[in-house]
Scaffold this motif. Structure first.
Motif, PDB file in Angstrom:
ATOM      1  N   UNK A   1       1.614 -15.324   1.715  1.00 63.29           N
ATOM      2  CA  UNK A   1       0.241 -14.675   1.439  1.00 63.29           C
ATOM      3  C   UNK A   1      -0.359 -13.986   2.646  1.00 63.29           C
ATOM      4  N   UNK A   2      -1.451 -13.991   2.966  1.00 65.12           N
ATOM      5  CA  UNK A   2      -2.279 -13.330   4.081  1.00 65.12           C
ATOM      6  C   UNK A   2      -2.316 -14.153   5.136  1.00 65.12           C
ATOM      7  N   UNK A   3      -2.294 -13.488   6.385  1.00 69.05           N
ATOM      8  CA  UNK A   3      -2.228 -14.388   7.520  1.00 69.05           C
ATOM      9  C   UNK A   3      -3.590 -14.849   7.857  1.00 69.05           C
ATOM     10  N   UNK A   4      -4.841 -14.129   7.413  1.00 69.51           N
ATOM     11  CA  UNK A   4      -6.121 -14.728   7.459  1.00 69.51           C
ATOM     12  C   UNK A   4      -6.348 -15.979   6.725  1.00 69.51           C
TER      13      UNK A   4
ATOM     14  N   UNK B   1       6.475 -16.568  13.893  1.00 71.74           N
ATOM     15  CA  UNK B   1       8.084 -16.213  14.039  1.00 71.74           C
ATOM     16  C   UNK B   1       8.132 -14.898  13.150  1.00 71.74           C
ATOM     17  N   UNK B   2       7.484 -14.643  11.906  1.00 72.61           N
ATOM     18  CA  UNK B   2       7.830 -13.453  11.356  1.00 72.61           C
ATOM     19  C   UNK B   2       7.084 -12.208  11.946  1.00 72.61           C
TER      20      UNK B   2
ATOM     21  N   UNK C   1       9.871  -5.468   5.442  1.00 66.37           N
ATOM     22  CA  UNK C   1       8.627  -5.991   4.526  1.00 66.37           C
ATOM     23  C   UNK C   1       8.318  -7.415   5.043  1.00 66.37           C
ATOM     24  N   UNK C   2       7.175  -7.759   5.191  1.00 61.80           N
ATOM     25  CA  UNK C   2       6.913  -9.148   5.813  1.00 61.80           C
ATOM     26  C   UNK C   2       7.667 -10.285   4.747  1.00 61.80           C
ATOM     27  N   UNK C   3       7.751 -10.173   3.557  1.00 63.69           N
ATOM     28  CA  UNK C   3       8.502 -10.981   2.662  1.00 63.69           C
ATOM     29  C   UNK C   3       9.798 -11.141   3.055  1.00 63.69           C
TER      30      UNK C   3
END
Length: 365
Positions: free
Chosen positions: A141-144, A296-297, A308-310
Motif C-alpha cells: 500500500x501507500x508509505x504514508x 529496503x524497497x 514499479x514499487x510492487x
C-alpha cells in the motif's frame, strides 16, 4: 465538502515520533534483560540502558538534522550532489543491505518466538513465510499508510505493556535490586554496547523526514522517539530483575514474555496474560518489519531508478526469506544479530561523515 485532515500525504511530528519509537522497540526488548544480566552485576544494567539511550538520542538528533537538509528531496539525490553518485550508490547500497538483514532478523525472530510459545509443532520455515507475506501485503500500500498504522497500533502496545507492568508489582521483590552501583565500568560499557544494539532502527528518520509537514521539527521527534523506548526498557529490565533475580534472569530466553506469564490480574478473569502480551508484541514487530521492508524497497528503487514499487517488493521477498532461514541454531541466530548491529553502526558512521562534509561545504540550512 470539507477535505479530511490527512489528505495531504504529510505526517505530523507526533506521528514521526511514534514511528521512531516503533522501530526502536522490537525484538530487543524481549531479550535485553537477559543480556544485561549476563554483562552487569545486580540491577546495574539500568545504568547501561540510560547511557546507551543518551548516546542513541544524540545520534538520532544529528541524523534528523542531516535529514532536514534534503526535506524536499531524497536521500540518494542529496548524497549524489554532496559526494558524487558512485559514493551515493555505496552509501545507499549499504543502507539497503543493512535494512535487508534487519528485516530478515525480525522475520526469523518472530518465527522463533512463535514456535516457542504458540506453534511448537509448526516448522519455523512456514511461520516465517506467512509473516513475511503479511508484511509484504502491508508494504504494497501507500508509505504514508504504514506510518499511520504505527499511530493506530502504538498506543495499544504501550497501554497493554504498562498495565502488565503495573499488575506485576505484586510479584516483584524489590530487595533483589540491591546492591546498587557494584558493576565495574568495563562491564557497564559492555552493557551500553548491548543496549545501543537493541535501540537501533531510528535510522528510518533519514527517509521519513521528507514526509513531515514541518521537517524542522524532526530533531525533536527523533529525541522523544528514542527517549520513549529507553524509559520502557529501563522499567521492564528492573521489574524482570526484581521478579526473577539477576542470577535466574541469565537463563531465561525471553524474560519479558516470561514476566507476562507470571502476572496475576485481580479477579483472575485472565489466566494467560502472556497471550495478550505476545499478541500485541506481534503487532509491534509487524510494524517494525513493515517499515524495514519499505526502506529496503525505497533504497533499491533510488539506486536503480527503474521499475514499479510492487515489482521491487516481490523481488526482495525471496532474498529476505533466504537470509532469515540462514541461521541453523540459536548461536548462529545470535551471531546474525551481532552482525546486523555492527552494520548499523557502520551505516550511522557513514551518514554522520556525510553530515560533517555537508557542514564543511556549507550545504546545511
Amino acid at each position: 465538502m470539507n477535505h479530511w485532515e490527512y489528505d495531504d500525504n504529510k505526517v505530523e511530528t507526533k506521528e514521526l515520533t511514534i514511528t521512531i519509537s516503533s522501530m526502536c522497540i522490537g525484538v530487543g526488548v524481549l531479550t535485553l534483560p537477559r543480556i544485561l544480566a549476563g554483562s552487569t552485576s545486580s540491577s546495574d544494567g539500568w545504568i547501561s540502558i540510560v547511557v546507551a539511550g543518551g548516546v542513541a538520542m544524540l545520534i538520532a538528533y544529528w541524523l534528523a538534522k542531516f535529514a532536514g537538509m534534503y526535506s524536499n528531496g531524497t536521500f540518494f539525490g542529496y548524497v549524489s550532489s554532496l559526494v558524487t553518485k558512485p559514493v551515493a550508490i555505496v552509501v545507499t547500497g549499504s543502507i539497503f543491505a543493512y535494512f535487508t538483514l534487519f528485516l530478515a532478523y525480525e522475520i526469523r525472530a518472530i518465527a522463533n518466538i512463535s514456535k516457542t510459545y504458540l506453534f511448537d509443532r509448526t516448522p519455523t520455515e512456514y511461520i516465517s513465510l506467512v509473516f513475511l507475506l503479511i508484511v509484504t501485503y502491508a508494504v504494497s500500500g501507500s508509505r504514508i499508510g504504514l506510518l499511520r498504522l504505527n499511530t493506530l497500533f502504538f498506543p495499544i502496545v504501550v497501554i497493554v505493556t504498562i498495565l502488565l507492568l503495573f499488575f506485576s508489582n505484586s510479584i516483584v521483590h524489590w530487595v533483589d535490586l540491591k546492591p546498587f552501583f557494584v558493576t565495574e565500568p568495563k562491564q557497564l560499557m559492555v552493557g551500553v554496547k548491548d543496549s545501543v544494539f537493541s535501540m537501533l532502527g531510528f535510522e528510518v528518520i533519514l527517509f521519513y523526514t521528507a514526509m513531515m509537514k514541518r521537517p524542522n521539527e524532526a530533531p525533536k521527534a527523533a529525541v522523544i522517539g528514542v527517549a520513549i523506548p529507553v524509559l520502557l526498557y529501563v522499567t521492564i529490565y528492573l521489574i524482570c530483575v526484581g521478579t526473577f533475580t539477576p542470577w535466574a534472569l541469565k537463563e531465561i530466553g525471553y524474560p519479558a514474555i516470561e514476566l507476562a506469564k507470571e502476572v496475576k490480574i485481580p479477579g483472575e478473569f485472565l489466566e494467560r496474560t502472556e497471550s495478550i502480551f505476545f499478541t500485541i508484541w506481534i503487532m509491534k514487530i509487524f510494524n517494525t518489519a513493515s517499515m524495514a521492508m519499505d526502506i529496503v524497497v525505497h533504497t533499491a528503487y533510488s539506486i536503480v531508478g527503474k521499475g514499479n514499487r510492487i515489482h521491487w517488493i516481490v523481488g526482495v521477498c525471496p532474498l529476505v526469506y533466504l537470509i532469515s532461514m540462514f541461521p541453523r541454531n540459536v548461536i548462529e541466530f545470535a551471531v546474525m544479530g551481532d552482525i546486523i548491529s555492527y552494520a548499523g553502526f557502520v551505516v550511522i558512521s557513514m551518514v554522520l561523515g556525510l553530515f560533517v562534509i555537508a557542514k564543511a561545504k556549507g550545504m546545511s540550512k
